[in-house]
Design a protein around this motif. Structure first.
Motif, mmCIF file in Angstrom:
data_model
loop_
_atom_site.group_PDB
_atom_site.id
_atom_site.type_symbol
_atom_site.label_atom_id
_atom_site.label_comp_id
_atom_site.label_asym_id
_atom_site.label_seq_id
_atom_site.Cartn_x
_atom_site.Cartn_y
_atom_site.Cartn_z
ATOM 1 N N ARG A 97 0.828 -1.198 0.000
ATOM 2 C CA ARG A 97 0.000 0.000 0.000
ATOM 3 C C ARG A 97 0.865 1.252 0.000
ATOM 4 O O ARG A 97 1.923 1.296 0.636
ATOM 5 C CB ARG A 97 -0.915 0.027 1.228
ATOM 6 N N GLN B 6 -1.681 7.487 0.233
ATOM 7 C CA GLN B 6 -2.823 7.577 -0.688
ATOM 8 C C GLN B 6 -3.579 6.254 -0.689
ATOM 9 O O GLN B 6 -3.075 5.223 -1.139
ATOM 10 C CB GLN B 6 -2.339 7.946 -2.093
ATOM 11 N N GLU B 7 -4.805 6.318 -0.225
ATOM 12 C CA GLU B 7 -5.589 5.103 0.023
ATOM 13 C C GLU B 7 -5.836 4.287 -1.235
ATOM 14 O O GLU B 7 -5.849 3.059 -1.203
ATOM 15 C CB GLU B 7 -6.922 5.500 0.677
ATOM 16 N N SER B 8 -6.018 4.957 -2.372
ATOM 17 C CA SER B 8 -6.385 4.235 -3.591
ATOM 18 C C SER B 8 -5.204 3.562 -4.276
ATOM 19 O O SER B 8 -5.400 2.728 -5.166
ATOM 20 C CB SER B 8 -7.053 5.200 -4.579
ATOM 21 N N ARG C 267 -2.552 0.957 -4.391
ATOM 22 C CA ARG C 267 -2.191 -0.319 -3.774
ATOM 23 C C ARG C 267 -2.047 -1.368 -4.858
ATOM 24 O O ARG C 267 -2.623 -1.241 -5.942
ATOM 25 C CB ARG C 267 -3.238 -0.740 -2.746
ATOM 26 N N SER D 134 6.421 1.251 -0.256
ATOM 27 C CA SER D 134 5.091 0.917 0.246
ATOM 28 C C SER D 134 5.147 0.488 1.704
ATOM 29 O O SER D 134 6.213 0.343 2.308
ATOM 30 C CB SER D 134 4.489 -0.210 -0.594
ATOM 31 N N ALA E 77 -0.332 -3.826 4.759
ATOM 32 C CA ALA E 77 -1.708 -3.442 5.110
ATOM 33 C C ALA E 77 -1.825 -3.154 6.603
ATOM 34 O O ALA E 77 -2.479 -2.187 7.010
ATOM 35 C CB ALA E 77 -2.675 -4.551 4.698
ATOM 36 N N TYR F 27 -0.123 0.149 7.380
ATOM 37 C CA TYR F 27 -0.950 1.236 6.854
ATOM 38 C C TYR F 27 -2.082 1.560 7.832
ATOM 39 O O TYR F 27 -2.311 2.727 8.183
ATOM 40 C CB TYR F 27 -1.511 0.844 5.491
ATOM 41 N N ASP F 28 -2.771 0.518 8.283
ATOM 42 C CA ASP F 28 -3.878 0.739 9.217
ATOM 43 C C ASP F 28 -3.383 1.362 10.512
ATOM 44 O O ASP F 28 -4.023 2.260 11.078
ATOM 45 C CB ASP F 28 -4.587 -0.579 9.514
ATOM 46 N N HIS G 9 -2.268 5.173 10.057
ATOM 47 C CA HIS G 9 -3.415 6.048 9.824
ATOM 48 C C HIS G 9 -4.281 6.166 11.078
ATOM 49 O O HIS G 9 -4.860 7.229 11.350
ATOM 50 C CB HIS G 9 -4.229 5.552 8.627
#
Length: 509
Positions: A418, A422-424, A426, A486, A489, A492-493, A496
């Motif tokens: 990811r 930027q969330e989109s 991945r 990157s 996941a 990333y969680d 954020h």
């Protein structure tokens, strides 16, 4: 190297004796005192050293400076004179116990993990991870940044020049006289060599680091001669020692006359500068096996090149082979092409094998344009591990950061990569090879195995090998493709979640 019980050997101190615990910002000591005063100084902390953008508008960086960091922490001790200076520099209200604490600190309880020096690295990926008592690792921050920033900048610049020049060209570093002081000069020579340069003119760097030395003469040498009459000893033995040419000067003049009236070169030049010819001849008499002449003191094509060729051909008659020429001013591309044509004409006209392949060295201020924008600046908190994932063709595909306790990516297993922000953005990746980037270079009191510091030549070879592994579109000078960095996941969680928790919540009224 002497090895102690925990596997840590005796390591020499930093190359520059000015690299001491005082090479830091004052606020590092004020924070250390505040930690000590609050009883927090022994708490374990983790610091990452990373960067936010690649230099020179490119899409890669060469990591350098690690060895000097290891030398620094291996010998980190504050001597009494330094402690007294810190006492004088801090407010008088600081308690004596803090200075007793400073007398006892070292880096024996510090752990340092790093990407191997000479590696190709990318923004946001930690270059170093330092773990240890918070007051001690705080004191390491400024010197580490200082030792790595300049080293990586110079190595990257050198690697970019090597990439543009290609493998066949010889790159020489002659920057000492323009460098930022003695240490800047020595560091630049060392890190240019890591980045792919072949040799340096810096004699001290040659002695300290074993870098090959190269050099010829300057314009001052050429302008110091007035005429050929100044050459007293005109004799030169043949290379095989079978006989001696008693008047090498006359042999040079004979060849100059032949060149001037040759069918292919007639009319290109007239009378050459005789003081320049005297300087070249004198230099050839001193160094017949390594004659390389600076040809732009007066006029390159009408004097410098013809004079050089006359001396080179005279040396050829006696069994020697001239090295080539150096251009230091003017339109270097145009002049090098014209010089090559002249050499090829000599080879054809006088049947001198390989004269047309004579080396042409360009010097002076050779710069590369910078063309890209800044990357986004955001920190990624927490203790992390970093991996490089490779594809089927052997190219690196993406670097990924994971949480410290996450399982490592595995070959052949699909992993979600990811974008950190930027969330989109991945993608799934199925790596064909997985390389963990951070290695233990200073284990402190732990029982972890310490990586051996490589030689300068090994670091240089790693840099060259890593550059060759990169996909060409990442390396091009114009509009290079950004290399992907990157996070997993889970990481990333987590990051954020932290950012959302720390972001202030407004109130509408």
């Amino acid at each position: 190297m002497e090895v102690t019980e925990n596997g840590v050997g005796a390591i020499d101190g930093p190359t520059n004796p000015m690299v001491t615990p005082l090479l830091t910002d004052l606020y590092q000591f004020t924070m250390a005192y505040a930690y000590w005063k609050a009883g927090k100084h022994q708490e374990r902390a983790v610091f990452d050293l990373y960067f936010r953008k690649n230099p020179f508008g490119g899409e890669y960086t060469v990591f350098a400076g690690l060895e000097e960091c290891i030398r620094f922490i291996a010998n980190f001790r504050l001597i009494e004179d330094e402690i007294n200076f810190i006492r004088e520099s801090l407010p008088g209200s600081c308690e004596d116990g803090f200075f007793d604490y400073l007398r006892g600190i070292d880096c024996s309880d510090v752990e340092l993990y790093a990407i191997p020096e000479g590696s190709i690295v990318f923004p946001k990926i930690p270059l170093l991870r330092v773990e240890g008592p918070i007051a001690v690792v705080q004191l390491l921050e400024t010197p580490f940044v200082n030792l790595i920033n300049y080293a990586s900048l110079v190595s990257t610049n050198a690697a970019r020049h090597r990439n543009v020049a290609g493998k066949s060209k010889t790159l020489l570093e002659f920057g000492l006289r323009r460098a930022q002081g003695p240490d800047g000069g020595l560091s630049a020579s060392k890190y240019c060599y890591i980045g792919g340069f072949d040799a340096t003119s810096n004699v001290a760097a040659g002695k300290l680091f074993g870098i090959p030395l190269r050099g010829t003469h300057s314009h001052a040498f050429v302008s110091s001669y007035m005429s050929l009459d100044e050459i007293i000893d005109k004799s030169l033995s043949r290379k095989d020692g079978s006989s001696t040419c008693e008047d090498f000067v006359s042999l040079v003049q004979t060849w100059l006359n032949k060149i001037q009236w040759s069918s292919s070169l007639r009319g290109i030049f007239g009378e050459t500068n005789q003081s320049e010819l005297a300087a070249f001849t004198s230099y050839a008499l001193a160094f017949p096996d390594s004659f390389l002449a600076l040809v732009d003191t007066y006029d390159v094509m009408r004097s410098g090149i013809p004079n050089f060729c006359a001396v080179a051909l005279a040396l050829q008659d006696l069994g020697y082979k001239a090295v080539g020429i150096r251009l230091d001013s003017g339109d270097l591309a145009y002049l090098s092409c014209e010089a090559r044509k002249f050499f090829c004409s000599i080879e054809k006209e006088f049947a001198v094998p390989e004269f047309g392949k004579m080396a042409i060295t360009a010097s002076n201020d050779l710069n590369e344009e910078t063309i890209d924008a800044l990357n986004k600046q955001v920190s990624i908190p927490c203790k992390k591990r970093s991996y490089r994932l490779y594809g089927k063709e052997g190219y690196p595909l993406v670097d990924i950061m994971t949480g410290e306790n996450e399982p490592s990516p595995k070959v052949g297993e699909r992993i979600l990569c990811r974008h950190p922000f930027q969330e989109s953005k991945r993608a799934y990746v199925v790596p064909q090879q997985v390389e963990e980037l951070l290695r233990c270079y200073w284990p402190g009191n732990s029982d972890k195995r310490r990586e051996t510091l490589p030689t300068l030549r090994d670091i240089r070879e790693r840099c060259i090998q890593q550059l060759e592994q990169m996909r060409p579109d990442h390396m091009r000078r114009l509009n290079p493709t950004p290399y992907k960095v990157s996070v997993s996941a889970k990481l990333y969680d987590f990051i954020h979640f932290l950012w959302l928790n720390e972001a202030p919540v407004g109130e509408l009224q």
